[in-house]
Design an enzyme around this catalytic site. Structure first.
Site, PDB file in Angstrom:
ATOM      1  N   TYR A  47       1.788   0.419  -0.889  1.00  0.00           N
ATOM      2  CA  TYR A  47       0.470   0.537  -0.462  1.00  0.00           C
ATOM      3  C   TYR A  47      -0.434   1.666  -2.109  1.00  0.00           C
ATOM      4  O   TYR A  47      -1.563   1.521  -2.388  1.00  0.00           O
ATOM      5  CB  TYR A  47      -0.756   1.759   0.263  1.00  0.00           C
ATOM      6  CG  TYR A  47      -0.212   0.721   1.998  1.00  0.00           C
ATOM      7  CD1 TYR A  47      -0.135  -0.817   2.316  1.00  0.00           C
ATOM      8  CD2 TYR A  47      -1.501   1.347   3.070  1.00  0.00           C
ATOM      9  CE1 TYR A  47       0.212  -0.965   3.291  1.00  0.00           C
ATOM     10  CE2 TYR A  47      -1.549   0.732   4.099  1.00  0.00           C
ATOM     11  CZ  TYR A  47      -0.772  -0.629   4.157  1.00  0.00           C
ATOM     12  OH  TYR A  47      -0.956  -1.412   5.210  1.00  0.00           O
ATOM     13  N   GLY A  48       0.554   1.542  -2.747  1.00  0.00           N
ATOM     14  CA  GLY A  48       0.829   3.188  -3.262  1.00  0.00           C
ATOM     15  C   GLY A  48      -0.520   2.564  -4.565  1.00  0.00           C
ATOM     16  O   GLY A  48      -0.328   3.061  -5.375  1.00  0.00           O
ATOM     17  N   CYS A  78       2.665   8.134   6.203  1.00  0.00           N
ATOM     18  CA  CYS A  78       1.799   7.523   4.910  1.00  0.00           C
ATOM     19  C   CYS A  78       1.308   8.707   3.546  1.00  0.00           C
ATOM     20  O   CYS A  78       0.192   8.790   4.104  1.00  0.00           O
ATOM     21  CB  CYS A  78       1.560   6.023   5.343  1.00  0.00           C
ATOM     22  SG  CYS A  78       1.957   5.034   2.933  1.00  0.00           S
ATOM     23  N   ASN A  79       2.042   9.163   2.526  1.00  0.00           N
ATOM     24  CA  ASN A  79       0.952   9.930   1.881  1.00  0.00           C
ATOM     25  C   ASN A  79       0.312   9.339   1.351  1.00  0.00           C
ATOM     26  O   ASN A  79      -1.029   9.746   0.973  1.00  0.00           O
ATOM     27  CB  ASN A  79       1.730  10.379   0.960  1.00  0.00           C
ATOM     28  CG  ASN A  79       3.676  11.421   1.049  1.00  0.00           C
ATOM     29  OD1 ASN A  79       3.003  12.829   0.937  1.00  0.00           O
ATOM     30  ND2 ASN A  79       4.136  11.261   1.676  1.00  0.00           N
ATOM     31  N   THR A  80      -0.268   7.614   1.159  1.00  0.00           N
ATOM     32  CA  THR A  80      -0.730   6.892   0.639  1.00  0.00           C
ATOM     33  C   THR A  80      -1.895   6.975   1.179  1.00  0.00           C
ATOM     34  O   THR A  80      -3.362   7.354   0.432  1.00  0.00           O
ATOM     35  CB  THR A  80      -0.295   6.246  -0.077  1.00  0.00           C
ATOM     36  OG1 THR A  80       0.769   6.103  -1.094  1.00  0.00           O
ATOM     37  CG2 THR A  80      -1.457   5.287  -1.139  1.00  0.00           C
ATOM     38  N   GLU A 157      13.936   1.828  -2.582  1.00  0.00           N
ATOM     39  CA  GLU A 157      14.050   0.420  -2.145  1.00  0.00           C
ATOM     40  C   GLU A 157      15.561  -0.065  -2.567  1.00  0.00           C
ATOM     41  O   GLU A 157      15.967  -0.482  -1.612  1.00  0.00           O
ATOM     42  CB  GLU A 157      12.722  -0.067  -1.143  1.00  0.00           C
ATOM     43  CG  GLU A 157      11.423   0.505  -1.210  1.00  0.00           C
ATOM     44  CD  GLU A 157      11.084  -0.249  -0.091  1.00  0.00           C
ATOM     45  OE1 GLU A 157      10.974  -1.665  -0.002  1.00  0.00           O
ATOM     46  OE2 GLU A 157      10.009   0.531   0.393  1.00  0.00           O
ATOM     47  N   CYS A 189       5.307  11.768  -1.593  1.00  0.00           N
ATOM     48  CA  CYS A 189       5.577  10.059  -0.343  1.00  0.00           C
ATOM     49  C   CYS A 189       7.200  10.211  -0.255  1.00  0.00           C
ATOM     50  O   CYS A 189       7.698  10.536   0.004  1.00  0.00           O
ATOM     51  CB  CYS A 189       5.859   9.130  -2.365  1.00  0.00           C
ATOM     52  SG  CYS A 189       6.714   7.838  -1.643  1.00  0.00           S
ATOM     53  N   HIS A 191       9.121   8.098   0.660  1.00  0.00           N
ATOM     54  CA  HIS A 191      10.835   7.768   0.160  1.00  0.00           C
ATOM     55  C   HIS A 191      11.367   9.265  -0.809  1.00  0.00           C
ATOM     56  O   HIS A 191      12.373   8.636  -0.721  1.00  0.00           O
ATOM     57  CB  HIS A 191      10.030   6.314  -1.229  1.00  0.00           C
ATOM     58  CG  HIS A 191       9.820   5.271  -0.377  1.00  0.00           C
ATOM     59  ND1 HIS A 191       8.890   5.417   0.736  1.00  0.00           N
ATOM     60  CD2 HIS A 191      10.932   4.334  -0.602  1.00  0.00           C
ATOM     61  CE1 HIS A 191       8.549   3.791   0.734  1.00  0.00           C
ATOM     62  NE2 HIS A 191       9.872   3.030   1.082  1.00  0.00           N
TER      63      HIS A 191
HETATM   64  N1  DGL Z   1       4.874   5.075   2.096  1.00  0.00           N
HETATM   65  C1  DGL Z   1       4.236   5.055   0.757  1.00  0.00           C
HETATM   66  C2  DGL Z   1       4.029   6.919   0.219  1.00  0.00           C
HETATM   67  O1  DGL Z   1       3.949   7.434   1.042  1.00  0.00           O
HETATM   68  C3  DGL Z   1       4.839   4.826   0.125  1.00  0.00           C
HETATM   69  C4  DGL Z   1       4.872   2.903  -0.212  1.00  0.00           C
HETATM   70  C5  DGL Z   1       3.956   2.219  -0.680  1.00  0.00           C
HETATM   71  O2  DGL Z   1       3.553   2.243  -1.974  1.00  0.00           O
HETATM   72  O3  DGL Z   1       3.142   2.206   0.164  1.00  0.00           O
HETATM   73  O4  DGL Z   1       2.808   6.995  -0.371  1.00  0.00           O
END
Ligand code: DGL
Length: 270
Positions: A47-48, A78-80, A157, A189, A191
């Site tokens: 999603y980022g 998810c931060n995004t 990943e 994030c 990850h």
């Molecule tokens: N889950 C996303 C975040 O925490 C990272 C992976 C993504 O880009 O979807 O920002």
């Protein structure tokens, strides 16, 4: 509004993919009697690098799905999604909503002494300025220095958690932030907690790393206490994982994120 919520209901956690399992892991450790329904949108990750409209649309679908499972709390891991769509979720959810950005902002402010805070995240998270807004809402005098780190998600990943390429990448990304003499660095994030040892080495021992997964688990525990929603049962909890792509990769990488075996993976056909 919350009086009808059942303490025996599960907690709902969602993310764009597998990364939110860092939050699930922290929740399992902090709240071992709570059942969890996790949703990872593995078919549409990452999603980022997507637009705000697209992320808001996907986020709505996922939140509605978990609300149908009668979750007592919704956690945006998810931060995004938290950066650009947390209001969308709050507007539609009858149950309390928590998100990693709020949790990370509070923890960063508790950790910093100089009030010079670094934030790293995906391009969408950093461009949204959500962390700056969340931190400034509490402490207007804080100085925030952010850096988008687009390469970290694929490196994690790939499992390159302690690899020379990742180390070099981290040094490059952190250079401008470290030049600003920050004393705290928010891992903004899902990850990044897996890169903690490598990032701590790159940042140096004087800098406190804020792991939003741990912060999220603490905030969830506090919310359950406030609302009297801790599960009174002392039986092993149920964990269910919902994904949108074939589950093989989720299962393999997920076990690394979770640090344990992963069962009850279901595919949602959208
Ligand atoms: N889950 C996303 C975040 O925490 C990272 C992976 C993504 O880009 O979807 O920002």
């Amino acid at each position: 509004m919350n009086s009808h919520l059942d303490p025996r209901s599960p907690i709902g956690v969602f993310d764009s993919g597998v990364g939110g399992l860092t939050v699930v892991r922290a929740l399992m450790e902090r709240l071992p009697f709570e059942s969890i329904h996790y949703f990872g949108d593995t078919a549409r990750v990452p999603y980022g690098v997507k637009s705000v409209q697209t992320i808001a649309h996907y986020t709505t679908q996922i939140a509605e799905f978990l609300l149908e499972k009668r979750v007592k709390v919704l956690i945006i891991a998810c931060n995004t999604m938290a950066a650009v769509a947390s209001q969308v979720v709050r507007d539609l959810s009858p149950t309390p909503v928590l998100d990693v950005i709020e949790a990370g902002a509070l923890t960063a402010l508790a950790a910093t002494q100089s009030r010079r805070i670094g934030v790293i995240g995906t391009p969408t998270t950093i461009n949204s300025n959500a962390y700056s807004r969340a931190i400034h809402a509490i402490e207007p005098d804080a100085r925030i220095f952010s850096q988008a780190c687009a390469l970290f998600v694929p490196l994690v990943e790939e499992g390159w958690l302690d690899h020379p390429v990742t180390r070099l990448t981290a040094q490059e990304y952190l250079k401008p932030v470290l030049a600003e003499q920050v004393d705290t660095l928010v891992l903004g994030c899902t990850h990044y907690p897996l890169l903690k040892p490598l990032l701590q080495e790159a940042a140096g021992p004087a800098i406190t790393l804020v792991d939003s997964a741990e912060a999220m688990a603490e905030q969830t525990a506090a919310l359950l206490t406030d609302l009297n929603l801790h599960n009174p049962e002392r039986t092993p909890p149920d964990y269910h994982y919902w994904v949108t792509d074939v589950p093989l990769r989720f299962q393999t990488i997920g076990e690394r994120f979770l640090g344990r075996g992963l069962n009850n993976v279901h595919v949602v056909a959208w």
